[in-house]
Design a protein around this motif. Structure first.
Motif, PDB file in Angstrom:
ATOM      1  N   UNK A   1       0.913  -1.065  -0.023  1.00 11.90           N
ATOM      2  CA  UNK A   1       0.173   0.105   0.005  1.00 11.90           C
ATOM      3  C   UNK A   1       0.941   1.172   0.111  1.00 11.90           C
ATOM      4  N   UNK A   2       0.222   2.439  -0.574  1.00 10.65           N
ATOM      5  CA  UNK A   2       0.886   3.604  -0.479  1.00 10.65           C
ATOM      6  C   UNK A   2      -0.056   4.920  -0.136  1.00 10.65           C
ATOM      7  N   UNK A   3       0.342   5.513   0.813  1.00 12.96           N
ATOM      8  CA  UNK A   3      -0.616   6.640   1.190  1.00 12.96           C
ATOM      9  C   UNK A   3      -0.554   7.886   0.175  1.00 12.96           C
ATOM     10  N   UNK A   4      -1.427   8.641  -0.030  1.00 10.71           N
ATOM     11  CA  UNK A   4      -1.407   9.729  -0.951  1.00 10.71           C
ATOM     12  C   UNK A   4      -2.091  10.913  -0.282  1.00 10.71           C
ATOM     13  N   UNK A   5      -1.788  11.930  -0.413  1.00 11.75           N
ATOM     14  CA  UNK A   5      -1.999  13.366   0.572  1.00 11.75           C
ATOM     15  C   UNK A   5      -2.764  14.578  -0.362  1.00 11.75           C
ATOM     16  N   UNK A   6      -3.868  14.685   0.257  1.00 14.18           N
ATOM     17  CA  UNK A   6      -4.453  15.873  -0.477  1.00 14.18           C
ATOM     18  C   UNK A   6      -4.228  17.220   0.162  1.00 14.18           C
TER      19      UNK A   6
END
Length: 480
Positions: A224-229
């Motif tokens: 998994x990989x987080x992404x950021x808004x």
């Protein structure tokens, strides 16, 4: 499709690695021979489905491939690991077009998408939509391929982020599963590629190495990989030239819950929003990147490949005052604490906490991956005692936290970038809120995953930048 490995396993852990070793891993040194025909058999999508997806994308209608559904005759069998590749043929120097041809030879022309021709959002909407439509009318082969599909991206970090962002739309539209993504590194930094075991450079023996990359993509476990808004709210009177990664936001509402300070807002404001996967930064590093990008656009003959880019970048940073210009002589070179206030939400906390910005810091970076700046490790490998003392936890790419660090003058940044010292550790956060206001400063510089821009500042009203985790994680293929 194989379920992503649970958090905390070796696959998801982002450990520090020598950038030299990473480069050698990507050089395509001789290894186990991959049989071309066997590889093709594992990834080749049946011709009628390739043609159906092609027609759907070309006509921008996911029903356009319906006529290829074979009701009669023997049913087609789905391959072991159906795969498509997105390639930025302008990356990788002169090898880009050659690599595209090699990929088409190894799979099929319809499974290789040149991003100059087919955008990833078009593939998601019409290509995958075509498979879903055929699956809905009883095509079991289309159903199995949609469920097992894997995606490779041949390009730099920006290209990979573009594809990941397009695939995230599947979450929003309840069109799971989301295909996992592997990488062929063609960019300059390639930090996403390094972080997931795909190497940090375009391989020398690329014709054989690309077969090994596709084979690893078949067998590789997922993680998994987080992404950021990012949401930027600024006075409507200010004009900004945003990078491609930022779009005008329709919802320009800030999260003021638990802030503890009164926020004075202008009568009219405008918002921009975007997503990053690696880092967001404010300050001198972004100013250097901004100047370098403009220099490269004005004189493209200087940018002939990753090595040339890095040399020019290093030389350009010396001309921007990070090393020798006295900070007191120019407001743009003073510490960020003069214009910046920062609040964070820590893990499992709903209220904002103000974090003091050290007076010596001239660039602040919020980092999601362990790799930054072409494989450097500015956060470092922190010992358990230090982590406990500072209230930190070990950094992972899927832990819902950003590592926030500072860079001082150019000499400090240089030592950090050659891994001699760690950066100035400031905080770990599940959300960040930056507030900047001008005065003597007329503008600040920001960048997001390598895309820099000049942010105007207002003397009377602040500009706010909020960073929060996107609810859906991206699925990556480990290249280890």
């Amino acid at each position: 499709m194989e379920s992503p490995a649970p958090r905390g396993t070796d696959v998801t852990r982002i450990a520090a690695r020598s950038s030299v070793i990473e480069s050698l891993k990507g050089c395509g040194l001789p290894g186990v021979r991959i049989d071309k025909e066997e590889l093709r058999r594992k990834i080749l999508i049946p011709q009628y489905l390739r043609q159906a997806m092609h027609d759907a994308i070309a006509s921008r209608d996911h029903h356009a491939g319906d006529r290829h559904f074979a009701n009669g005759g023997a049913p087609e069998v789905a391959p072991e690991a159906p795969m498509v590749v997105f390639i930025n043929s302008r990356s990788g120097g002169r090898h880009g077009p050659e690599l595209k041809g090699r990929l088409q030879e190894l799979m099929s022309e319809e499974q290789v998408f040149d991003l100059a021709v087919v955008k990833p959002n078009e593939f998601v909407q019409f290509g995958l939509g075509c498979l879903e439509t055929l699956a809905g009318v009883g095509d079991l082969c289309a159903k199995e391929i949609r469920e097992k599909l894997r995606v490779m991206v041949a390009g730099g970090d920006g290209t990979v982020g573009w594809v990941l962002g397009s695939l995230q739309e599947l979450h929003k539209q309840n069109r799971e599963p989301v295909p996992p993504v592997g990488i062929v590194p063609l960019g300059t930094g390639n930090d996403l590629s390094r972080s997931f075991g795909w190497g940090g450079s375009f391989p020398f023996a690329w014709k054989s190495a690309i077969k090994r990359s596709l084979d690893r993509a078949i067998r590789g476990p997922t993680c998994r990989l987080d992404s950021w808004h990012v949401l930027i709210s600024m006075p409507a009177s200010e004009i900004v030239e945003p990078p491609h990664s930022l779009k005008i936001s329709e919802d320009n509402v800030l999260d003021n819950y638990g802030l503890g300070v009164q926020v004075e807002l202008p009568e009219k404001s405008i918002g921009y929003e975007g997503v990053f996967y690696n880092y967001f930064s404010i300050g001198m590093d972004a100013q250097v990147a901004y100047g370098f990008h403009h220099l490269r656009n004005e004189k493209p003959y200087l940018a002939q490949g990753p090595i040339a880019n890095k040399l020019i970048y290093s030389g350009y940073s010396c001309t921007q005052g990070w090393f020798f210009t006295p900070c007191m002589s120019d407001p743009s070179l003073r510490g960020l604490k003069n214009i910046l206030r920062m609040h964070v939400k820590k893990a499992n906390c709903s209220e904002w906490e103000q974090i003091r910005i050290p007076s010596s810091v001239r660039a602040i970076v919020a980092l999601n991956l362990h790799n930054y700046g072409s494989g450097r490790h500015p956060w470092g490998n922190l010992k358990p005692d230090y982590l406990e003392k500072r209230g930190f936890v070990e950094a992972h790419a899927d832990d819902g936290l950003l590592e926030i660090f500072g860079l001082k003058q150019g000499w400090h940044a240089s030592f950090v970038m050659v891994d001699l010292i760690s950066a100035k550790h400031i905080a770990q956060a599940a959300a960040i809120r930056f507030e900047i206001r001008g005065g003597e400063w007329k503008q600040a510089y920001m960048q997001m995953d390598g895309e820099p821009w000049k942010q105007p500042m207002n003397k009377e009203y602040s500009t706010f930048v909020e960073v929060k985790r996107v609810p859906f994680q991206s699925v990556m293929i480990s290249g280890e």
